[in-house]
Design a protein around this motif. Structure first.
Motif, PDB file in Angstrom:
ATOM      1  N   ASP A 110     -15.590  20.421  21.550  1.00  0.00           N
ATOM      2  CA  ASP A 110     -14.539  20.027  22.497  1.00  0.00           C
ATOM      3  C   ASP A 110     -13.419  19.277  21.771  1.00  0.00           C
ATOM      4  N   ARG A 111     -13.822  18.359  20.928  1.00  0.00           N
ATOM      5  CA  ARG A 111     -12.830  17.582  20.176  1.00  0.00           C
ATOM      6  C   ARG A 111     -11.973  18.516  19.304  1.00  0.00           C
ATOM      7  N   GLU A 112     -12.641  19.454  18.649  1.00  0.00           N
ATOM      8  CA  GLU A 112     -11.957  20.416  17.774  1.00  0.00           C
ATOM      9  C   GLU A 112     -10.940  21.240  18.571  1.00  0.00           C
ATOM     10  N   ALA A 113     -11.332  21.569  19.802  1.00  0.00           N
ATOM     11  CA  ALA A 113     -10.467  22.384  20.668  1.00  0.00           C
ATOM     12  C   ALA A 113      -9.383  21.544  21.352  1.00  0.00           C
ATOM     13  N   GLY A 114      -9.341  20.265  21.007  1.00  0.00           N
ATOM     14  CA  GLY A 114      -8.334  19.393  21.619  1.00  0.00           C
ATOM     15  C   GLY A 114      -8.649  19.024  23.063  1.00  0.00           C
ATOM     16  N   LEU A 115      -9.913  19.218  23.460  1.00  0.00           N
ATOM     17  CA  LEU A 115     -10.319  18.862  24.823  1.00  0.00           C
ATOM     18  C   LEU A 115     -10.852  17.424  24.845  1.00  0.00           C
ATOM     19  N   PRO A 116     -10.891  16.822  26.045  1.00  0.00           N
ATOM     20  CA  PRO A 116     -11.509  15.485  26.116  1.00  0.00           C
ATOM     21  C   PRO A 116     -12.992  15.587  25.738  1.00  0.00           C
ATOM     22  N   TRP A 117     -13.507  14.567  25.082  1.00  0.00           N
ATOM     23  CA  TRP A 117     -14.933  14.582  24.701  1.00  0.00           C
ATOM     24  C   TRP A 117     -15.716  13.449  25.376  1.00  0.00           C
ATOM     25  N   ASP A 118     -15.032  12.724  26.273  1.00  0.00           N
ATOM     26  CA  ASP A 118     -15.722  11.603  26.900  1.00  0.00           C
ATOM     27  C   ASP A 118     -16.812  12.048  27.862  1.00  0.00           C
ATOM     28  N   GLY A 119     -16.756  13.293  28.323  1.00  0.00           N
ATOM     29  CA  GLY A 119     -17.799  13.800  29.214  1.00  0.00           C
ATOM     30  C   GLY A 119     -19.166  13.873  28.540  1.00  0.00           C
ATOM     31  N   HIS A 120     -19.174  13.811  27.224  1.00  0.00           N
ATOM     32  CA  HIS A 120     -20.447  13.845  26.493  1.00  0.00           C
ATOM     33  C   HIS A 120     -21.049  12.453  26.324  1.00  0.00           C
ATOM     34  N   LEU A 121     -20.309  11.444  26.774  1.00  0.00           N
ATOM     35  CA  LEU A 121     -20.825  10.071  26.701  1.00  0.00           C
ATOM     36  C   LEU A 121     -21.372   9.687  28.077  1.00  0.00           C
ATOM     37  N   HIS A 122     -22.061   8.567  28.143  1.00  0.00           N
ATOM     38  CA  HIS A 122     -22.523   8.085  29.448  1.00  0.00           C
ATOM     39  C   HIS A 122     -22.463   6.564  29.489  1.00  0.00           C
ATOM     40  N   THR A 123     -22.464   6.050  30.698  1.00  0.00           N
ATOM     41  CA  THR A 123     -22.402   4.610  30.919  1.00  0.00           C
ATOM     42  C   THR A 123     -23.565   3.898  30.237  1.00  0.00           C
ATOM     43  N   SER A 124     -23.271   2.782  29.616  1.00  0.00           N
ATOM     44  CA  SER A 124     -24.329   1.952  29.042  1.00  0.00           C
ATOM     45  C   SER A 124     -24.505   0.707  29.900  1.00  0.00           C
ATOM     46  N   ASP A 125     -25.404  -0.150  29.490  1.00  0.00           N
ATOM     47  CA  ASP A 125     -25.603  -1.417  30.205  1.00  0.00           C
ATOM     48  C   ASP A 125     -24.694  -2.517  29.668  1.00  0.00           C
ATOM     49  N   TYR A 126     -23.692  -2.147  28.875  1.00  0.00           N
ATOM     50  CA  TYR A 126     -22.801  -3.150  28.296  1.00  0.00           C
ATOM     51  C   TYR A 126     -21.428  -3.162  28.976  1.00  0.00           C
ATOM     52  N   ALA A 127     -20.816  -4.323  28.966  1.00  0.00           N
ATOM     53  CA  ALA A 127     -19.428  -4.464  29.441  1.00  0.00           C
ATOM     54  C   ALA A 127     -18.718  -5.460  28.540  1.00  0.00           C
ATOM     55  N   LEU A 128     -17.399  -5.421  28.580  1.00  0.00           N
ATOM     56  CA  LEU A 128     -16.612  -6.386  27.817  1.00  0.00           C
ATOM     57  C   LEU A 128     -16.498  -7.680  28.609  1.00  0.00           C
ATOM     58  N   VAL A 129     -16.493  -8.777  27.895  1.00  0.00           N
ATOM     59  CA  VAL A 129     -16.419 -10.096  28.528  1.00  0.00           C
ATOM     60  C   VAL A 129     -14.971 -10.364  28.946  1.00  0.00           C
ATOM     61  N   PRO A 130     -14.725 -10.700  30.230  1.00  0.00           N
ATOM     62  CA  PRO A 130     -13.349 -10.933  30.679  1.00  0.00           C
ATOM     63  C   PRO A 130     -12.905 -12.393  30.609  1.00  0.00           C
ATOM     64  N   ALA A 131     -13.850 -13.323  30.473  1.00  0.00           N
ATOM     65  CA  ALA A 131     -13.505 -14.745  30.401  1.00  0.00           C
ATOM     66  C   ALA A 131     -14.533 -15.430  29.515  1.00  0.00           C
ATOM     67  N   ALA A 132     -14.048 -16.289  28.616  1.00  0.00           N
ATOM     68  CA  ALA A 132     -14.911 -16.825  27.560  1.00  0.00           C
ATOM     69  C   ALA A 132     -16.098 -17.615  28.097  1.00  0.00           C
ATOM     70  N   CYS A 133     -15.971 -18.182  29.312  1.00  0.00           N
ATOM     71  CA  CYS A 133     -17.048 -19.045  29.804  1.00  0.00           C
ATOM     72  C   CYS A 133     -18.150 -18.292  30.538  1.00  0.00           C
ATOM     73  N   HIS A 134     -17.934 -17.041  30.941  1.00  0.00           N
ATOM     74  CA  HIS A 134     -18.961 -16.338  31.714  1.00  0.00           C
ATOM     75  C   HIS A 134     -20.301 -16.224  30.986  1.00  0.00           C
ATOM     76  N   PRO A 135     -20.298 -15.884  29.682  1.00  0.00           N
ATOM     77  CA  PRO A 135     -21.608 -15.783  29.003  1.00  0.00           C
ATOM     78  C   PRO A 135     -22.361 -17.109  28.976  1.00  0.00           C
ATOM     79  N   LEU A 136     -21.616 -18.221  29.038  1.00  0.00           N
ATOM     80  CA  LEU A 136     -22.264 -19.535  29.017  1.00  0.00           C
ATOM     81  C   LEU A 136     -23.164 -19.719  30.239  1.00  0.00           C
ATOM     82  N   TYR A 137     -22.642 -19.381  31.423  1.00  0.00           N
ATOM     83  CA  TYR A 137     -23.436 -19.550  32.651  1.00  0.00           C
ATOM     84  C   TYR A 137     -24.670 -18.646  32.610  1.00  0.00           C
ATOM     85  N   ALA A 138     -24.468 -17.411  32.103  1.00  0.00           N
ATOM     86  CA  ALA A 138     -25.592 -16.475  32.019  1.00  0.00           C
ATOM     87  C   ALA A 138     -26.650 -17.008  31.053  1.00  0.00           C
ATOM     88  N   TRP A 139     -26.197 -17.629  29.965  1.00  0.00           N
ATOM     89  CA  TRP A 139     -27.160 -18.221  29.029  1.00  0.00           C
ATOM     90  C   TRP A 139     -27.881 -19.407  29.680  1.00  0.00           C
TER      91      TRP A 139
END
Lengths: 316, 316
Positions: A110-139
């Motif tokens: 797909d990548r070679e053909a210039g098509l999107p390749w994100d369909g071959h990926l899937h959601t993980s259990d990870y996310a980006l942290v939006p505020a520096a203090c959130h991980p503190l409360y979780a810890w």
């Protein structure tokens, strides 16, 4: 939000100046920038200065504890902090690939053909942290609650907020230096008040003309308008702002009282068993550095001696 | 890779010790950890020590330049570095939400019903950075090539590699302190050789028993086996390892000669117009800190005086 043409011009001119001086280093992502030699020296100096000031200001010696969390956390954090309900437009989750060789060949085809390749990926259990203090409360929710005793935690964290903008003051990935207190309501409010005063003094001492203003977070949608009004009315959020573009103030720091929002969700309790309240104060490191460039120029050698001293730029 | 039961036990016992001592701070993500007060002091000391050593070691004063890139970059970086072809199992891309209020209500309804809500997000143009030096090449490709002159760049970068593991030595999100040279083939090879020697001396001086070994990257799939063999045969990658678990060495640093891999893709050229070669040396900051904990224990007060001095732990 509509942006006036002359403001847009001012943003672009400022960005061009910062790129020219190699304060900002282009990346391959919109609204994502590297930090050049001079800007990074300023940011490191800011962190030392702020941590030193806060440590000296605290009533109890040793009450400032420096911890660190990575830019990625569990995706469940976005649910537990209610970020997915309040700020869906800003969040980022992580997709991964876990296929076999055949699946990979299909992805590459797909990548070679210039098509999107994100369909071959899937959601993980990870996310980006939006505020520096959130991980503190979780810890804290996972360790002995004895730590929820009015300790002030300091954290420099990378935050992701999906709001690409031509304005170099509004980055998609940026660093926030936070000072967070989890304790009684009185401790939390006193912390925010003290930090706003300390922060205002620190920033003014660096030559910035700053103002403290009531503010609100960018809650999503129509319901968000009400939440924002409520936040303002209850005086939960204040920002320290400065004029980067004519006629418009930009926030460079903020002090927030969360009431029991995080304490209740993460079951954080004070020694007497009450649900903990929390407050955080954040220095926007890139924003402050850029405000200093706006005020003193991009050539550190011409900065006022007192500012150079405060930031330790001669030692750098 | 199968892991022997006794090795797994050793990994879990080490992790338990590190959690107990609050060197590692639990997060909500598997293989993602915060860094406690003591561990973070060690990591900051390591960075100061390594940067100071390299700066003093360089033949030209001022030839070490410290820049910084965020943990997120454009998704196209994974294509341009060929990461999506070589290491798809490790990559992470970023999904975002850009719907309206109605879309958001549907997302929240799914979440409320305990259903997955990731279907309401979509792929963005962002990806997580898998190696601290990749953003450097992307930046250099966008600026005047005059900078590709044998300058040594130092970068501390957060890297994401999707390989959750019970082993605290193998984190999903970790920091790498890199020293990168882009220049002639001779400069690149000499840089890697010098850095391997400097790194080995630095780590041995901290009391670690280290070995330099030929190595390969974890290329994906059947074709990857050949690539890995080729990389070893050409002696492109060396690792500095130490024994954390009985009978098994773990890499804590690595030195890589990329030949013209990045120079060709990003069109980086030396002053004479040739395609630049590059080499990087990376200190795995968390891994080194944990190797030090394995050697000297988790209580910094009992560490050898010479090690405390080198890391500036008394000043901290």
């Amino acid at each position: 939000m509509t942006t006036e043409p002359d403001v847009l011009d001012a943003e672009r001119a400022f960005e061009a100046e910062l790129l020219q001086a190699q304060w900002l280093l282009p990346t391959l992502g919109a609204g994502v920038t590297g930090t050049g030699v001079a800007m990074e020296a300023v940011i490191q100096g800011l962190q030392r200065l702020a941590r030193d000031r806060v440590a000296r200001h605290l009533p109890r010696p040793g009450a400032l504890q420096s911890v660190r969390f990575p830019p990625v956390n569990g995706r469940s954090m976005l649910e537990r902090t209610d970020y997915v309900a309040s700020f869906p437009q800003l969040l980022g989750t992580v997709d991964v690939f876990s296929g076999d060789t055949k699946d990979h060949r299909r992805l590459l085809a797909d990548r070679e053909a210039g098509l999107p390749w994100d369909g071959h990926l899937h959601t993980s259990d990870y996310a980006l942290v939006p505020a520096a203090c959130h991980p503190l409360y979780a810890w804290l929710s996972q360790v002995n609650a004895a730590t929820v005793d009015g300790t002030v935690w300091t954290i420099t964290g990378d935050c992701f907020r999906n709001e690409p903008s031509p304005d170099p003051m509004r980055l998609v990935s940026f660093r926030m230096l936070e000072f967070v207190l989890v304790g009684s309501p009185e401790q939390a409010v006193a912390h925010r008040t003290a930090m706003l005063e300390l922060g205002q003094g620190l920033l003014a001492g660096l030559g910035l003309a700053v103002t403290v203003e009531g503010a609100n977070d960018p809650f999503f949608g129509r319901a968000g308008v009400m939440l924002a009004k409520g936040q303002r009315a209850a005086e939960l959020k204040f920002e320290i702002t400065t004029e980067i573009y004519p006629g418009r103030n930009t926030a460079i720091s903020s002090g927030n009282y969360h009431e029991d929002h995080f304490g209740a969700e993460f079951d954080l309790r004070t020694p007497d068993g009450s649900v903990a309240h929390s407050a955080c104060f954040g220095f926007g490191l890139e924003r402050i550095a850029l405000a200093l460039a706006r005020t003193h120029g991009t050539d550190l050698r011409t900065w006022p001696e007192s500012v150079r001293d405060l930031l330790g730029l001669d030692a750098a």
